[in-house]
Design a protein around this motif. Structure first.
Motif: not given
Length: 53
Positions: A8, A27, A31
């Motif tokens: 990610f 993303a 993450a």
């Protein structure tokens, strides 16, 4: 789980380079969440592992 964090992060960097701000932010958020979950599980495994040694 660390593998997903790295995936990610790379996805966020690539999306940021191409200018997809919403995708990069999503993303990066995923993450961060996966990273903190990994850290918590790592600390818990250290704590539970000490009693067995």
């Amino acid at each position: 789980m660390l593998k997903w964090t790295v995936i990610f992060i790379i996805l966020a960097i690539v999306a940021g380079i191409f200018g997809f701000g919403g995708i990069a932010a999503g993303a990066a958020g995923i993450a961060k969440v996966l990273f903190f979950i990994f850290i918590v599980l790592f600390i818990l495994s250290l704590i539970s592992g000490r009693g067995k040694v």
